[in-house]
Design a protein around this motif. Structure first.
Motif, short mmCIF file in Angstrom:
data_model
loop_
_atom_site.label_atom_id
_atom_site.label_comp_id
_atom_site.label_asym_id
_atom_site.label_seq_id
_atom_site.Cartn_x
_atom_site.Cartn_y
_atom_site.Cartn_z
N THR A 1 0.79 -1.10 -0.09
CA THR A 1 -0.06 -0.04 -0.01
C THR A 1 0.84 1.18 0.02
O THR A 1 0.41 2.17 -0.75
CB THR A 1 -1.02 0.15 1.23
OG1 THR A 1 -1.78 -1.22 1.22
CG2 THR A 1 -1.73 1.41 1.19
N THR B 1 -3.97 6.24 3.71
CA THR B 1 -4.48 4.94 3.73
C THR B 1 -5.86 4.85 4.47
O THR B 1 -6.26 3.57 4.38
CB THR B 1 -3.33 4.18 4.22
OG1 THR B 1 -3.08 4.56 5.32
CG2 THR B 1 -1.99 4.14 3.42
N THR B 2 -6.15 5.84 5.10
CA THR B 2 -7.43 5.77 6.02
C THR B 2 -8.55 5.77 4.78
O THR B 2 -9.81 5.65 5.51
CB THR B 2 -7.32 6.78 6.96
OG1 THR B 2 -7.35 8.13 6.62
CG2 THR B 2 -6.32 6.63 7.95
N SER B 3 -8.64 6.47 3.77
CA SER B 3 -9.74 6.72 2.93
C SER B 3 -9.50 6.03 1.61
O SER B 3 -8.38 5.50 1.03
CB SER B 3 -9.53 8.27 2.54
OG SER B 3 -9.58 9.07 3.67
N ASP B 4 -10.66 5.30 1.56
CA ASP B 4 -10.78 4.61 -0.02
C ASP B 4 -11.22 5.98 -1.31
O ASP B 4 -12.53 6.10 -1.15
CB ASP B 4 -11.82 3.85 0.00
CG ASP B 4 -12.09 3.19 -1.22
OD1 ASP B 4 -11.13 3.46 -2.34
OD2 ASP B 4 -13.13 2.39 -1.17
N TYR B 5 -9.90 6.36 -1.91
CA TYR B 5 -10.39 7.60 -2.70
C TYR B 5 -11.26 7.34 -3.74
O TYR B 5 -12.23 7.85 -3.98
CB TYR B 5 -9.02 8.05 -3.20
CG TYR B 5 -9.15 9.18 -4.13
CD1 TYR B 5 -9.33 10.53 -3.69
CD2 TYR B 5 -9.16 8.82 -5.68
CE1 TYR B 5 -9.44 11.45 -4.63
CE2 TYR B 5 -9.29 10.07 -6.55
CZ TYR B 5 -9.41 11.50 -5.99
OH TYR B 5 -9.57 12.24 -6.95
N THR B 6 -11.14 6.00 -4.39
CA THR B 6 -11.94 5.58 -5.44
C THR B 6 -13.42 5.49 -4.93
O THR B 6 -14.40 5.93 -5.45
CB THR B 6 -11.57 4.15 -6.10
OG1 THR B 6 -10.35 4.51 -6.33
CG2 THR B 6 -12.67 3.84 -7.18
N GLY B 7 -13.59 4.80 -3.78
CA GLY B 7 -14.93 4.69 -3.11
C GLY B 7 -15.42 5.81 -3.03
O GLY B 7 -16.77 6.11 -3.04
N GLN B 8 -14.59 6.92 -2.32
CA GLN B 8 -15.29 8.33 -1.91
C GLN B 8 -15.63 8.70 -3.30
O GLN B 8 -16.68 9.73 -3.35
CB GLN B 8 -14.01 9.10 -1.28
CG GLN B 8 -13.91 8.56 0.33
CD GLN B 8 -13.15 9.29 0.73
OE1 GLN B 8 -12.00 10.17 0.16
NE2 GLN B 8 -12.57 9.26 2.06
#
Length: 673
Positions: free
Chosen positions: A476, A520-527
Motif C-alpha cells: 500500500t 491509507t485511511t480513505s478509499d479515494y475511489t470509493g469516495q
C-alpha cells in the motif's frame, strides 16, 4: 459500600498487547474487564468508562444496522418492536419541548440516530423544524415514508445543512459510536451546536449496580451494537472537554434501592448516587467549542482537507525529531506535539491560549510530552536548549513586529545546530476563502524568506501541495528505495501551493528528501464513486424538485387565474353589496322618517286617548244625569198615573155624576189648565 472484587480479567490476548486508549479520557491506563461474544471489553478507571477493543469497522456496523431484523427481529442488542420499545421515551422528549417558551419563530431540533422518526414526530406536531440523522437504510426509509412531509431525514451529520439548532438529541445513540468526539467535532464544525443549543444525551448506566456485578452478562453489554459503556462520570468528563459550561446529570428508570457496588479503583460521588438507575441522562448547554476549533485544527474534524493541510507537516518534521529535544511553538490543540513525541526524546508544546493548553493536556498523553502556556514567546525558557522547533500556521496570526520577535526568540531557543521547521499559508491560496480576522499578516514567499533570513543564515523554502495520487507497487505504501513520480496526464495545472514550509538553521544542513504522504485511511475511489452517486442522487432529487416546481408553477398559474376570477366575482359582489348598502341606507332613512311620523302619531294617539278618556268621563256624567231624569220622569208618570186613576174613580163615582147632572161638577181638562 461494596468494592467489586471481579474488577479485572486479564486474558492471554490482553497480556501480550499494550493496553488500548480509552475513547473518552485517551488514557492508556486501562484494564481488560471481560469478554462478550468474542469481543474484549476494557475498563478505564479514570473516567469509569468501559469499551470494546478492538473496535469493529464501519462496514461491519453499517451492515448490522441496515437490516430490518435489527429493528424488528429481537436480536441481542437490537429491538423486537422498535415502535413499542421507543414509546416510553416519548414523555422525555415532550418534557424537553415543554421547557421552550412559546415564540413566533419556530424552534429547531436535530435528532442524531432518529430511527423511525418517532421522537421527531412529537416535535413536528408542535410545529418545530425537524431534522433527523439515521445511518440505517431500513430505519431511514421508514422515517421518510411515515413523516417525510414533516421532517428532513439524512444519512450522515455531514449531510445536514448548516444551521444552529435549539435542541440536539442523542437518545440511546452514543453507546453505538466508536469515537464520540468525531461526531461532536462534526456537529460543532458545521455550526449545528451553538452556545444556546441544549444537547441531551441518554445511555445505559455502566456503573449501575447490575452493570458492575454482572459484567459480561449485563443486559446492555452487547457488542458489536454497543461499543462504549458510559457512566455519569464519563459523560460529564466528555461533555466538559467539549467545553459545555452547564451540565446536568441524572438517572433514568429507578431500580430497587440497594447498597452501592463499585470497582475497587474507582471513586465517584455521582456514580454512587446513580448506582440504582438503569440509565443516565446528560443535559448540556453553553459550549463555545465551535469558536475554539474555528482557527485551530482538531483531529477528527469532518473536513478532510484540513487534515491534509496540517498532519503532513508534522509527519515531515518528525524526520528531524528522532531522539531530539523538540519544542512545538504555537501548538494549538497539541495533536502535533503528540505526533512528534512518538519519535522525539522529549517534546514541549507551547501556546498562549489557556484553553488550548488545557485541551492538549487532557487529550494528548505520552511519556516525555508536556504542555506549557506562555505569553513571552518562550523568552523565559532556557536558551539554546532545543534540537528542533516546529512552528506551523502560527506566524501569520501576529503582526510584522511580533513576527520578527517570534523568529528571533525561536533562534535563541535552538542549539547551534538546531533546526526550525516553520510554515505559513500562501496568500494566493487563502484569497478565495475571504478575509480571515485571525490572520494579521500573511506573507508571500519572498516576504516569508526575508523574515526568516533576519535570524537564520540558512533557509530552505519548500512548498506544500495537496494532490490525488495513483500508486502501482507491491504494498500500500511505496518503499523509499524505488519510487518514480510523474503526472497522470501529460499536462496539468501549476496551481498555487497551499503554503510554504521552511527549514531554517544557523548551521549548514543537507537538503531533505521531498516528502509525499499517502492517505491509507480513505478509499479515494470509493469516495469518488460515493460522491458521484450522491451527486447523481442530488441531480435526481433536483430533477424531481424541478418537475415538482413546474407542477407547482402550473398549479400556481391556475390558482392565479382562479384568484383573478374570484377577484372579478368579488368585485361584482362588492358592487352589488355597495348597491345593497345604498338601498339599505335609503330604506334606513325612510324607516327613520316613518319612525318620526310614528312618533308623532303616537303622540296624537296619546292625545286622542286623553280626549276620549275625558269624553268617557262626560258620557258617564250625562248617563248619570239621564238616569236621574229617567227616575224623575218615571216618578212623575207614576204620580200622573195615580192622579188619572183617582180622577177616573172620581168621574165614575155617583157623586160626580150627580154633580155633573146638576152642572156643578168641574171639567177635568179645565182644572188641569
Amino acid at each position: 459500600m461494596l468494592d467489586h472484587e471481579k474488577n479485572d480479567h486479564h486474558g492471554s490476548k490482553a497480556a501480550s498487547a499494550m493496553p488500548p486508549t480509552c475513547p473518552v479520557s485517551h488514557s492508556t491506563l486501562t484494564h481488560r474487564l471481560c469478554e462478550v461474544d468474542g469481543f474484549d471489553i476494557w475498563r478505564c478507571p479514570e473516567t469509569a468508562t468501559d469499551f470494546v477493543w478492538p473496535m469493529p469497522g464501519e462496514a461491519v456496523l453499517k451492515k448490522l444496522y441496515d437490516r430490518e431484523a435489527w429493528f424488528e427481529g429481537g436480536e441481542r442488542g437490537g429491538y423486537e418492536n422498535y415502535d413499542v420499545q421507543t414509546e416510553p421515551s416519548l414523555h422525555l422528549v415532550a418534557s424537553l419541548l415543554d421547557r421552550f417558551p412559546q415564540r413566533e419563530a419556530a424552534y429547531s431540533v436535530l435528532d442524531v440516530g432518529c430511527g423511525y422518526g418517532t421522537h421527531l414526530k412529537v416535535a413536528a406536531d408542535r410545529q418545530w423544524k425537524c431534522v433527523g440523522v439515521e445511518p440505517s437504510l431500513h430505519a431511514r426509509n421508514i422515517a421518510i415514508e411515515r413523516h417525510g412531509e414533516q421532517m428532513s431525514i439524512v444519512e450522515r451529520v455531514e449531510d445536514v445543512l448548516p444551521q444552529c439548532f435549539d435542541l440536539v438529541l442523542l437518545l440511546e445513540v452514543i453507546e453505538h459510536l466508536t469515537d464520540p468526539y468525531t461526531l461532536f467535532f462534526t456537529l460543532f464544525g458545521k455550526g449545528l451546536i451553538g452556545p444556546e443549543t441544549l444537547v441531551v444525551v441518554t445511555t445505559p448506566n455502566a456503573r449501575s449496580n447490575d452493570a458492575v456485578e454482572s459484567l459480561g452478562s449485563w443486559a446492555y453489554r452487547h457488542p458489536p451494537s454497543h461499543l462504549v459503556y458510559y457512566s455519569a462520570k464519563s459523560l460529564g468528563i466528555f461533555l466538559k472537554r467539549l467545553m459545555f459550561k452547564d451540565i446536568t446529570l441524572r438517572g433514568l428508570v429507578d431500580l430497587p434501592p440497594r447498597e452501592t457496588v463499585r470497582f475497587a479503583d474507582e471513586e465517584s460521588s455521582i456514580n454512587d448516587a446513580l448506582s440504582s438507575s438503569l440509565g443516565v441522562c446528560a443535559e448540556a448547554k453553553g459550549s463555545d467549542f465551535k469558536e475554539f476549533m474555528h482557527e485551530r485544527y482538531v483531529p477528527g474534524a469532518y473536513w478532510k482537507l484540513t487534515e491534509y493541510e496540517h498532519l503532513p507537516r508534522y509527519a515531515f518534521a518528525s524526520t528531524f525529531a528522532k531522539n531530539a529535544k523538540a519544542l512545538d511553538f504555537g501548538c494549538g490543540t497539541g495533536y502535533g506535539s503528540k505526533y512528534l513525541s512518538n519519535v522525539a526524546a522529549s517534546v514541549v508544546g507551547l501556546d498562549i491560549s489557556e484553553e488550548a493548553i488545557s485541551w492538549a493536556k487532557e487529550m494528548h498523553r505520552n511519556p516525555g510530552l508536556q504542555f506549557e502556556r506562555r505569553s513571552d514567546l518562550g523568552q523565559g525558557m532556557e536558551p539554546h536548549s532545543f534540537d528542533l522547533v516546529t512552528c506551523f500556521e502560527m506566524i501569520e496570526h501576529v503582526n510584522h513586529e511580533m513576527q520578527i520577535a517570534t523568529v528571533s526568540s525561536i533562534a535563541n531557543l535552538l542549539k547551534p545546530e538546531g533546526k526550525l521547521v516553520i510554515s505559513t499559508p500562501d496568500p494566493q491560496f487563502t484569497a478565495p476563502y475571504g478575509d480571515n480576522p485571525y490572520h494579521l499578516r500573511e506573507m508571500t514567499e519572498v516576504e516569508f524568506r526575508e523574515l526568516l533570513e533576519v535570524s537564520f543564515k540558512h533557509v530552505t523554502m519548500l512548498k506544500q501541495w495537496i494532490r490525488p495520487n495513483v500508486f502501482i507497487g507491491l504494498e500500500t505504501i511505496p518503499t523509499n528505495d524505488a519510487i518514480e513520480f510523474g503526472r497522470v496526464t501529460p499536462t496539468g495545472t501549476d496551481d498555487f501551493p497551499i503554503g510554504f514550509v521552511a527549514i531554517c538553521s544557523n548551521q549548514p544542513f543537507d537538503l531533505p528528501p521531498q516528502f509525499c504522504q499517502f492517505d491509507t485511511t480513505s478509499d479515494y475511489t470509493g469516495q469518488m464513486l460515493e460522491a458521484e452517486h450522491r451527486l447523481n442522487r442530488q441531480r435526481f432529487d433536483n430533477q424531481k424538485l424541478v418537475e415538482r416546481n413546474e407542477r407547482l408553477s402550473a398549479d400556481k398559474e391556475w390558482h392565479i387565474e382562479q384568484v383573478h376570477l374570484h377577484k372579478a366575482v368579488l368585485q361584482e359582489r362588492d358592487a352589488e353589496l355597495q348597491l345593497r348598502r345604498e338601498e339599505f341606507q335609503a330604506t334606513l332613512r325612510v324607516m327613520q322618517e316613518r319612525e318620526h311620523e310614528l312618533s308623532g302619531l303616537k303622540q296624537e294617539l296619546n292625545d286622542t286617548r286623553t280626549w276620549v278618556a275625558s269624553l268617557n268621563e262626560g258620557k258617564d256624567w250625562l248617563a248619570e244625569q239621564n238616569r236621574k231624569l229617567e227616575i224623575q220622569i218615571a216618578e212623575q208618570r207614576r204620580i200622573a198615573q195615580e192622579a188619572e186613576t183617582r180622577l177616573s174613580i172620581i168621574m165614575n163615582s155617583k157623586a160626580y155624576r150627580s154633580l155633573k147632572k146638576l152642572g156643578l161638577a168641574p171639567t177635568p181638562g179645565l182644572e188641569k189648565q
